[in-house]
Design an enzyme around this catalytic site. Structure first.
Site, short mmCIF file in Angstrom:
data_model
loop_
_atom_site.label_atom_id
_atom_site.label_comp_id
_atom_site.label_asym_id
_atom_site.label_seq_id
_atom_site.Cartn_x
_atom_site.Cartn_y
_atom_site.Cartn_z
N THR A 18 0.83 -1.21 0.00
CA THR A 18 0.00 0.00 0.00
C THR A 18 0.86 1.26 0.00
O THR A 18 0.52 2.27 -0.60
CB THR A 18 -0.92 0.03 1.24
OG1 THR A 18 -1.62 -1.20 1.34
CG2 THR A 18 -1.93 1.15 1.17
N ARG A 22 7.90 -2.45 2.66
CA ARG A 22 8.10 -2.61 4.11
C ARG A 22 8.50 -4.04 4.41
O ARG A 22 7.81 -4.98 4.00
CB ARG A 22 6.82 -2.27 4.86
CG ARG A 22 6.49 -0.81 4.71
CD ARG A 22 5.32 -0.39 5.55
NE ARG A 22 4.92 0.94 5.12
CZ ARG A 22 3.87 1.59 5.57
NH1 ARG A 22 3.10 1.03 6.49
NH2 ARG A 22 3.58 2.79 5.13
N LYS A 126 10.11 4.34 0.51
CA LYS A 126 9.02 4.81 -0.33
C LYS A 126 9.57 5.85 -1.31
O LYS A 126 10.39 6.69 -0.92
CB LYS A 126 7.99 5.47 0.58
CG LYS A 126 6.62 5.54 -0.01
CD LYS A 126 5.62 5.83 1.08
CE LYS A 126 5.04 7.21 0.87
NZ LYS A 126 4.11 7.59 1.90
N ASP A 277 1.74 9.30 14.04
CA ASP A 277 2.43 8.02 13.89
C ASP A 277 3.91 8.20 13.60
O ASP A 277 4.43 9.32 13.61
CB ASP A 277 1.75 7.17 12.80
CG ASP A 277 2.00 7.70 11.39
OD1 ASP A 277 2.22 8.92 11.26
OD2 ASP A 277 1.99 6.90 10.44
N GLU A 363 -9.03 9.20 5.34
CA GLU A 363 -9.13 7.75 5.48
C GLU A 363 -9.52 7.43 6.91
O GLU A 363 -9.12 8.15 7.84
CB GLU A 363 -7.80 7.07 5.17
CG GLU A 363 -7.39 7.15 3.72
CD GLU A 363 -6.22 6.21 3.42
OE1 GLU A 363 -6.47 5.18 2.78
OE2 GLU A 363 -5.09 6.50 3.83
N GLU A 364 -10.24 6.31 7.07
CA GLU A 364 -10.64 5.89 8.43
C GLU A 364 -9.43 5.54 9.28
O GLU A 364 -9.51 5.51 10.50
CB GLU A 364 -11.60 4.72 8.38
CG GLU A 364 -11.23 3.53 7.51
CD GLU A 364 -9.95 2.85 7.85
OE1 GLU A 364 -9.78 2.52 9.03
OE2 GLU A 364 -9.12 2.63 6.95
N SER A 365 -8.30 5.26 8.63
CA SER A 365 -7.10 4.83 9.34
C SER A 365 -6.33 6.03 9.91
O SER A 365 -5.11 6.05 9.88
CB SER A 365 -6.21 4.04 8.38
OG SER A 365 -5.93 4.83 7.24
N LYS A 376 -0.90 12.30 3.29
CA LYS A 376 -1.68 12.68 4.44
C LYS A 376 -0.77 13.37 5.44
O LYS A 376 0.45 13.24 5.37
CB LYS A 376 -2.44 11.50 5.04
CG LYS A 376 -1.64 10.26 5.37
CD LYS A 376 -2.63 9.11 5.57
CE LYS A 376 -2.03 7.77 5.31
NZ LYS A 376 -1.31 7.15 6.39
N ARG A 496 -8.70 -7.24 7.42
CA ARG A 496 -9.39 -6.11 8.03
C ARG A 496 -10.89 -6.22 7.78
O ARG A 496 -11.31 -6.53 6.66
CB ARG A 496 -8.89 -4.79 7.44
CG ARG A 496 -7.40 -4.55 7.60
CD ARG A 496 -7.12 -3.05 7.52
NE ARG A 496 -5.72 -2.72 7.36
CZ ARG A 496 -4.82 -2.71 8.34
NH1 ARG A 496 -5.17 -3.05 9.56
NH2 ARG A 496 -3.56 -2.37 8.09
C1 VG1 Z 1 -3.08 1.10 5.94
C2 VG1 Z 1 -4.36 1.89 6.00
C3 VG1 Z 1 -4.43 2.87 4.84
C4 VG1 Z 1 -3.18 3.76 4.86
C5 VG1 Z 1 -1.94 2.89 4.83
C6 VG1 Z 1 -0.66 3.70 4.93
O1 VG1 Z 1 -3.04 0.32 4.78
O2 VG1 Z 1 -5.48 1.04 5.95
O3 VG1 Z 1 -5.60 3.63 4.96
O4 VG1 Z 1 -3.18 4.63 3.76
O5 VG1 Z 1 -1.96 1.99 5.93
O6 VG1 Z 1 -0.64 4.46 6.09
P1 VG1 Z 1 -3.37 -1.25 4.78
O7 VG1 Z 1 -3.14 -1.71 3.36
O8 VG1 Z 1 -2.48 -1.87 5.79
O9 VG1 Z 1 -4.80 -1.36 5.20
V1 VG1 Z 1 0.84 4.92 6.76
O10 VG1 Z 1 0.58 6.01 7.93
O11 VG1 Z 1 1.36 3.40 7.34
O12 VG1 Z 1 1.80 5.35 5.49
CO CO Z 2 2.31 6.90 8.47
#
Ligand code: VG1
Ligand code: CO
Length: 543
Positions: A18, A22, A126, A277, A363-365, A376, A496
């Site tokens: 995503t 990592r 990234k 974070d 995003e909900e996250s 973000k 999830r």
């Molecule tokens: C998670 C979240 C997603 C967010 C991504 C990166 O991805 O659900 O909304 O954009 O992390 O966030 P996944 O594929 O694990 O659901 V960050 O702050 O780790 O760059």
């Molecule tokens: Co992050």
């Protein structure tokens, strides 16, 4: 300067998820692992010779060693200027901004974001393109492809570069600029928000706590909240970036920021608390005795964005990721803003932002941001809220209750089943996919299925298609279950499950979230056959 071509052998697992590649630190520490991936990135790009590359990281374990490798390889690959944060520190949103401000070719961010750090934790890389946004899938696919056949990388044999002093060094004709990581970003925030009003609020006795969770935002928060806005010394805690995040898991949510949540539900509570974070792109906001759900946060930001002068001539629309609750949709409709629903991951907002279709995204996250950059932005979200509070004189809970009174409350939760065997998780989802057509109109408890579909997305700007971005099950009462696999983990699979249920009854706005969602959760377990496939009775985390 002696540029060396070093022979190497491909690793076959360098497929970005995503948000970047990592992996466990131990994986990244294998011979040439990092070098291979960096060279695969450079080999997939064109026309960067002589241009600027921004480089920084969230300070996690391995950041120091890795940043030297990246800088030396960028020199060997003939970038013209390498702009790097002092001591290798730059938040993800700051990198996005710097790329845009200085018209850089792109940037490399060394972070695994909210994943744990330290020798046993995760590391990540990234690449962001010249618009400041994370590389899109076509490009990350190219990195992966290249990584599978790579045979050599370019490196210069020079001593480590001193990143402790701000200033410019000339290394064989390549400029290495060590910059203050905070300055440009902080100035920009001052352009966007009403710092005067926020400062006044602090002068009137308003108290906040910002928990940087020993991630990258400490220096930003000290400067912006304490120094520029006068929040008072001590308002920022865990404010020094540490390689292992001081043992904290730098994911600002109800589970990993529990200490902050507990404080805000105790007699010690201050007026407003926030956290971010590891790499500074996420945010958590709490009021006194109140947790602000990120989906509601997006809705409220949408309500107030037209009150912030910076945005008044840029009110294009709102975008949210598919699993983010539809609370913002109600506001967008009222305000006549077009609403876009995208797959999970910030990169999907990029084209909407570029095309002046979206002003604000969420995003909900625990992620939100706007057209001011292409990532973000945690500190930005906190400032946005401080600005709303200063403007309205109200608190987080009151503003959120007003939203619920007007549109109803979308009760929302995320259940994660972590560390599942990948095959098991894929079989579960594939089985569900096969059964989707038959699910329509079926009844489970009090819920009747309206539709059950795989979410495929067509980018409204580019027409590009992204398939298989999760499964959405809608019920006739408007409730929704979504499921997808995480794309940010470094081992195994995380399933999830997202739940949404709208309650309009104004006497039922303060119920316990998990209680309200209990039936829906059970329905999901039944439909997905979770126990049958995974043997698990409960999710690993609930947020
Ligand atoms: C998670 C979240 C997603 C967010 C991504 C990166 O991805 O659900 O909304 O954009 O992390 O966030 P996944 O594929 O694990 O659901 V960050 O702050 O780790 O760059
Ligand atoms: Co992050």
């Amino acid at each position: 300067m002696d540029i060396k071509s070093i022979t190497t052998k491909p690793y076959l697992d360098q497929k970005p998820g995503t948000s970047g590649l990592r992996k466990k630190v131990s994986v990244y520490k294998q011979d040439n692992y990092l070098e291979n991936y960096i060279q695969s990135i450079f080999d997939s790009l064109k026309g960067f010779e002589g241009k600027t590359l921004v480089v920084g990281g969230d300070g996690r374990y391995f950041n120091h060693e890795a940043i030297q490798v990246v800088i030396k390889m960028a020199i060997a690959n003939q970038f013209g200027t390498i702009m790097v944060g002092q001591n290798g520190i730059l938040s993800t949103p700051a990198v996005s901004y710097l790329i845009r401000k200085y018209e850089a070719f792109g940037g490399i961010i060394l972070t695994a974001s909210h994943n744990p750090g330290g020798p046993d934790g995760d590391f990540g890389v990234k690449f962001n393109t010249s618009n400041g946004g994370a590389a899109l899938e076509a490009l990350t696919d190219a990195f992966f492809k290249r990584s599978q056949v790579i045979e050599r990388y370019w490196m210069v044999d020079i001593p480590d570069i001193d990143l402790s002093q701000i200033g410019e060094q000339d290394i064989g004709g390549v400029k290495v600029q060590v910059i203050d990581p905070v300055c440009d970003y902080a100035d920009y925030m001052q352009e966007i928000f009403d710092f005067k009003a926020i400062r006044q609020m602090f002068q009137n006795g308003f108290k906040m706590r910002f928990d940087a969770m020993n991630g990258v935002t400490g220096p930003y928060a000290h400067r912006i909240f304490e120094e520029m806005l006068g929040a008072g010394l001590g308002s920022v805690v865990h404010g020094t970036p540490l390689p292992d995040f001081g043992g904290l898991h730098p994911e600002p949510n109800l589970v990993h920021a529990k200490h902050l949540v507990d404080m805000m539900y105790s007699s010690e509570a201050v007026d407003f608390a926030a956290a971010s974070d590891g790499d500074g792109d996420r945010y958590l906001i709490l009021g006194k005795n109140f947790f602000l759900n990120p989906s509601d946060s997006l809705a409220i930001m949408t309500q107030y964005i037209d009150k912030i002068p910076f945005y008044q001539d840029k009110l294009y629309g709102v975008a949210r990721s598919m699993p983010t609750s539809y609370a913002a949709d109600f506001v967008a409709k009222d305000k006549n803003y077009p609403l876009y629903q995208t797959p999970t991951g910030w990169k999907f907002f990029g084209t909407l932002l570029e095309a002046d279709k979206a002003t604000i995204c969420g995003e909900e996250s625990f992620g939100a941001s706007s057209l001011h950059i292409r990532e973000k932005d945690g500190i930005w979200a906190v400032l946005f809220w401080l600005n709303i509070l200063a403007l309205t004189g109200q608190d987080v809970s009151t503003l959120t209750h007003a939203l619920w009174q007007k549109y109803g409350r979308v009760y929302t939760s995320l259940h994660n089943y972590e560390e599942l065997d990948s095959d098991t998780a894929n079989t579960l989802l594939n089985d569900l996919k096969m059964r989707l057509p038959a699910l329509k109109d079926q009844r489970f408890k009090n819920y009747q299925i309206l539709s059950a579909e795989v979410f495929n997305y067509t980018d409204v700007v580019t027409g590009e298609e992204s398939f298989n971005q999760g499964i959405q099950i809608y019920f006739t009462d408007g409730s929704r279950i979504i499921t997808r696999l995480s794309g940010t983990g470094s081992s195994g699979a995380t399933l999830r499950l997202y739940f949404n249920r709208l309650i309009k009854d104004p006497t039922k706005l303060d119920l316990d979230v998990q209680l309200v969602l209990k039936d829906l959760v059970e329905v999901a377990s039944e439909i997905l056959k979770i126990k049958e496939y995974t043997g698990r009775d409960y999710p690993t985390t609930i947020t």
